[in-house]
Write an enzyme that holds these catalytic residues in place. Structure first.
Site, mmCIF file in Angstrom:
data_model
loop_
_atom_site.group_PDB
_atom_site.id
_atom_site.type_symbol
_atom_site.label_atom_id
_atom_site.label_comp_id
_atom_site.label_asym_id
_atom_site.label_seq_id
_atom_site.Cartn_x
_atom_site.Cartn_y
_atom_site.Cartn_z
ATOM 1 N N HIS A 29 -24.415 -6.437 45.296
ATOM 2 C CA HIS A 29 -24.912 -7.550 46.121
ATOM 3 C C HIS A 29 -23.844 -7.973 47.132
ATOM 4 C CE1 HIS A 29 -27.441 -8.769 42.401
ATOM 5 N NE2 HIS A 29 -28.297 -8.351 43.293
ATOM 6 N N LYS A 53 -40.129 -15.762 35.012
ATOM 7 C CA LYS A 53 -39.197 -14.705 34.596
ATOM 8 C C LYS A 53 -37.988 -15.339 33.906
ATOM 9 C CE LYS A 53 -36.773 -10.844 36.701
ATOM 10 N NZ LYS A 53 -36.277 -10.353 37.984
ATOM 11 N N ARG A 102 -30.615 1.120 47.432
ATOM 12 C CA ARG A 102 -29.748 1.880 46.525
ATOM 13 C C ARG A 102 -30.107 3.351 46.511
ATOM 14 N NH1 ARG A 102 -30.369 -2.756 42.088
ATOM 15 N NH2 ARG A 102 -32.315 -2.886 43.194
ATOM 16 N N SER A 139 -28.400 -5.715 38.389
ATOM 17 C CA SER A 139 -28.041 -6.796 37.456
ATOM 18 C C SER A 139 -28.544 -6.480 36.052
ATOM 19 C CB SER A 139 -28.640 -8.122 37.920
ATOM 20 O OG SER A 139 -28.134 -8.472 39.169
HETATM 21 P P1 ADP Z 1 -31.379 -6.498 40.922
HETATM 22 O O1 ADP Z 1 -32.273 -5.547 41.701
HETATM 23 O O2 ADP Z 1 -29.995 -6.002 40.721
HETATM 24 O O3 ADP Z 1 -32.005 -7.128 39.752
HETATM 25 P P2 ADP Z 1 -31.799 -8.701 42.770
HETATM 26 O O4 ADP Z 1 -33.245 -8.877 42.610
HETATM 27 O O5 ADP Z 1 -30.963 -9.903 42.628
HETATM 28 O O6 ADP Z 1 -31.096 -7.682 41.843
HETATM 29 O O7 ADP Z 1 -31.470 -7.980 44.134
HETATM 30 C C1 ADP Z 1 -31.648 -8.611 45.336
HETATM 31 C C2 ADP Z 1 -31.424 -7.614 46.442
HETATM 32 O O8 ADP Z 1 -30.058 -7.230 46.451
HETATM 33 C C3 ADP Z 1 -32.192 -6.318 46.298
HETATM 34 O O9 ADP Z 1 -33.472 -6.414 46.838
HETATM 35 C C4 ADP Z 1 -31.337 -5.373 47.073
HETATM 36 O O10 ADP Z 1 -31.645 -5.523 48.445
HETATM 37 C C5 ADP Z 1 -29.945 -5.893 46.869
HETATM 38 N N1 ADP Z 1 -29.192 -5.156 45.855
HETATM 39 C C6 ADP Z 1 -29.200 -5.291 44.522
HETATM 40 N N2 ADP Z 1 -28.330 -4.452 43.934
HETATM 41 C C7 ADP Z 1 -27.761 -3.740 44.920
HETATM 42 C C8 ADP Z 1 -26.795 -2.684 44.968
HETATM 43 N N3 ADP Z 1 -26.237 -2.185 43.884
HETATM 44 N N4 ADP Z 1 -26.445 -2.215 46.194
HETATM 45 C C9 ADP Z 1 -27.021 -2.717 47.294
HETATM 46 N N5 ADP Z 1 -27.939 -3.695 47.314
HETATM 47 C C10 ADP Z 1 -28.306 -4.198 46.152
#
Ligand code: ADP
Length: 172
Positions: A29, A53, A102, A139
């Site tokens: 992130h 959630k 990703r 996450s």
């Molecule tokens: P996760 O998918 O890890 O549960 P989130 O819903 O918080 O996390 O993710 C929010 C946004 O952050 C995703 O839509 C994506 O755009 C970005 N994101 C999450 N993890 C990564 C990563 N490892 N590399 C790049 N962007 C990421």
């Protein structure tokens, strides 16, 4: 050439939003947030409030982690929202959603969302390819590893690490 104060007021502030659950924020992130902060005048990291959630960290905790790790950037602000991200954009004068990609598997869903958001409200989405170092990072995966005592110190910021080990360990 440096812009004069008059030039600054002449053009609108370019704002982007990075929406997500951030339960908790990871280095993946942060990579996207820091790169977005170099492209836009202001970046708002907006944490979803999703009543249905269950999350490991409360909304306040997730926001506090983000506040701390984004402080060095200067132009990043933390907020939270409930409902549609395009409504949040409209209310806050934000033209662009920034998303990290990703892998190809992210693309199908994200493309559909981006087209819907553009169609619904004219809000564009900027896709940033993740740093390959973080392409496997989510996450949910970090929480799973921490739950079983695995080492996630290279995957999350320091402030998250301690809380994650305590919380995930207790839940596991
Ligand atoms: P996760 O998918 O890890 O549960 P989130 O819903 O918080 O996390 O993710 C929010 C946004 O952050 C995703 O839509 C994506 O755009 C970005 N994101 C999450 N993890 C990564 C990563 N490892 N590399 C790049 N962007 C990421």
């Amino acid at each position: 050439m440096n812009p004069t104060p008059a030039d600054e007021t002449a053009r609108p502030i370019r704002r982007a939003v990075c929406p997500g659950s951030f339960d908790p924020v990871t280095n993946g992130h942060l990579d996207i947030i820091s790169r977005a902060s170099a492209l836009y005048d202001e970046v708002i990291v907006a944490v979803f409030v999703n009543q249905s959630k269950s999350s490991l960290f409360s909304l306040d905790e997730r926001r506090a982690f983000l506040e701390e790790v984004t402080a060095p950037y200067g132009n990043v602000r933390i907020d939270s929202f409930e409902g549609l991200v395009v409504d949040y954009c409209r209310e806050n004068d934000i033209a662009v959603i920034v998303k990290g990609l990703r892998a190809v598997s992210d693309f199908d869903y994200e493309l559909q969302m981006a087209q819907m958001n553009r169609g619904l409200a004219g809000v564009d989405t900027l896709f940033m390819p993740t740093n390959p170092e973080y392409s496997f990072l989510a996450s949910s995966l970090v929480k799973e590893i921490a739950k079983w005592g695995g080492d996630v110190s290279a995957l999350v910021p320091q402030n998250v690490l301690k809380s994650l080990n305590e919380r995930a360990g207790a839940a596991g």
